[in-house]
Design a protein around this motif. Structure first.
Motif, short mmCIF file in Angstrom:
data_model
loop_
_atom_site.label_atom_id
_atom_site.label_comp_id
_atom_site.label_asym_id
_atom_site.label_seq_id
_atom_site.Cartn_x
_atom_site.Cartn_y
_atom_site.Cartn_z
N VAL A 91 -8.20 46.32 52.71
CA VAL A 91 -6.98 45.65 52.24
C VAL A 91 -6.84 45.82 50.73
N ILE A 92 -7.95 45.73 50.00
CA ILE A 92 -7.90 45.93 48.54
C ILE A 92 -7.39 47.34 48.23
N GLU A 93 -7.89 48.32 48.96
CA GLU A 93 -7.52 49.71 48.69
C GLU A 93 -6.07 50.00 49.04
N PRO A 139 -1.26 39.22 51.75
CA PRO A 139 -1.89 39.87 52.91
C PRO A 139 -3.06 39.06 53.45
N VAL A 140 -3.43 39.35 54.70
CA VAL A 140 -4.52 38.62 55.36
C VAL A 140 -5.64 39.56 55.76
N GLY A 191 4.40 44.73 53.73
CA GLY A 191 4.51 44.32 55.13
C GLY A 191 4.69 42.82 55.26
N VAL A 192 3.92 42.05 54.51
CA VAL A 192 4.01 40.59 54.57
C VAL A 192 5.39 40.12 54.13
N GLY A 230 -4.93 36.26 46.18
CA GLY A 230 -4.30 37.50 46.64
C GLY A 230 -4.57 37.93 48.05
N ILE A 231 -5.64 37.43 48.70
CA ILE A 231 -5.91 37.76 50.10
C ILE A 231 -6.26 36.46 50.82
#
Length: 379
Positions: free
Chosen positions: A345-347, A308-309, A355-356, A278-279
């Motif tokens: 990013v998790i939050e 997401p990154v 966005g991605v 997931g990240i």
């Protein structure tokens, strides 16, 4: 095309060759250590020239611990540090010498496309002999890379001047980011165009989960990737999972701590693995201008996968990540900063997945291939 890289694993060269063949060009690619029977696609032939393996000991690999110590080991390490720059230059020159007859037998051609500086001199020589157009493809800011071994400031200064003198003969120069393009223009190269290391758009991207399950670094495991910081942050992020996936540089040693490892996988399998965790981690050290202006492949792989990154806060990465809202940024070398960026990013996970997925409409190979094909049509 001429390249000193092992082209079977060089996604940029493979995509460029495929895009040009699809546009109607016929290509012959001369690369390094190409596997027997390897093919790229219709309209493309491949030839291989081997290169020596370099100064390597027999104790490489990913390992837990601090490695060997003692006077003898320190002397060996000092010798490697002292000799590596000379050895690297000699090895690249030896490849060019061996490749010259192969290049000569392939021509005459209409265009000679040099991948990176270590093929540019050879490519320029034969482009001139055949009255062919020269194309220079700068995958990195060559003389501003972080390299192992003793400092070589005079070599770098002379190299920058020589690179410009050769590349000035090119009809067009390609590179991988706006930052590197601007730097090459400032050194006197006029027609520099950006063809990023993006990936083809995925046919079907499944819906994003509500929350990520872990943090995945998918790429080469070696120096310059800021992986000790990843390990330190992993301890703070537990029980959130941190995973490394990729081939390991010879002689690279890393105390893994709580970090998990998985075997290297194909591009499509990496997509699925990124979605599983997931990240995506896009890490680099802040140790050279090339890193500060780089846009690593793994950034665009995450976009393709819809993930997401968390990326190193370096100028070129910062510009793209913030413009497209791709995820969070951390200070290279700072485990606390990396931990905070992951938690942020998790939050805000749904914001970054949106966005991605929006960015995928522009940050894709179809978009960048058009720049390449257009430039060739102008030749």
């Amino acid at each position: 095309m001429i390249a000193q890289s092992p082209i079977a694993g060089d996604s940029r060269i493979l995509r460029e060759a495929t895009a040009l063949a699809a546009a109607g060009h016929t290509l012959h690619v001369i690369g390094r250590d190409v596997p027997e029977g390897f093919e790229i696609g219709p309209g493309i032939t491949v030839e291989s020239v081997s290169r020596s393996s370099g100064l390597r000991s027999g104790n490489g690999g990913l390992a837990v611990g601090h490695g060997r110590n003692g006077p003898k080991v320190l002397v060996q390490r000092f010798g490697r540090w002292l000799l590596l720059p000379e050895h690297r230059n000699r090895t690249e020159k030896h490849w060019r010498t061996a490749a010259a007859s192969v290049v000569a037998a392939a021509g005459p051609v209409d265009v000679v496309h040099a991948h990176d500086f270590n093929t540019l001199e050879l490519a320029a020589e034969y482009a001139e002999k055949w009255s062919a157009s020269l194309v220079y493809d700068s995958h990195e800011l060559w003389f501003d890379r972080a390299l192992p071994g003793r400092p070589t400031p005079l070599w770098r200064a002379r190299g920058r001047r020589y690179e410009v003198s050769l590349a000035s003969r090119a009809r067009v120069v390609f590179t991988v980011s706006d930052g590197i393009a601007e730097r090459l223009r400032s050194r006197g190269l006029s027609d520099v165009r950006v063809v990023r290391n993006t990936f083809p758009r995925a046919d079907d991207v499944p819906p994003a989960p509500d929350q990520p399950e872990g943090l995945l670094y998918a790429g080469r495991v070696g120096a310059g990737r800021d992986l000790p910081t990843v390990v330190a942050a992993a301890r703070q992020l537990l029980p959130f999972r941190t995973v490394l996936m990729g081939s390991v540089d010879p002689n690279y040693r890393l105390d893994l701590g709580p970090v998990e490892t998985v075997a290297e996988r194909s591009i499509d399998e990496v997509d699925d693995t990124l979605r599983t965790y997931g990240i995506s981690l896009v890490t680099l050290t802040n140790t050279c201008e090339n890193h500060r202006l780089a846009l690593p492949n793994k950034l665009f792989h995450a976009v393709r996968a819809g993930v997401p990154v968390v990326a190193a806060d370096l100028p070129e990465l910062r510009a793209v990540v913030t413009q497209y809202k791709l995820g969070g940024l951390y200070e290279p070398g700072n485990a606390q900063s990396l931990t905070a960026a992951v938690r942020a990013v998790i939050e805000n996970y749904s914001t970054y997945t949106d966005g991605v997925r929006t960015a995928a409409a522009e940050l894709n190979w179809e978009h960048d291939a058009a720049t390449l094909v257009t430039a060739y049509s102008e030749l």
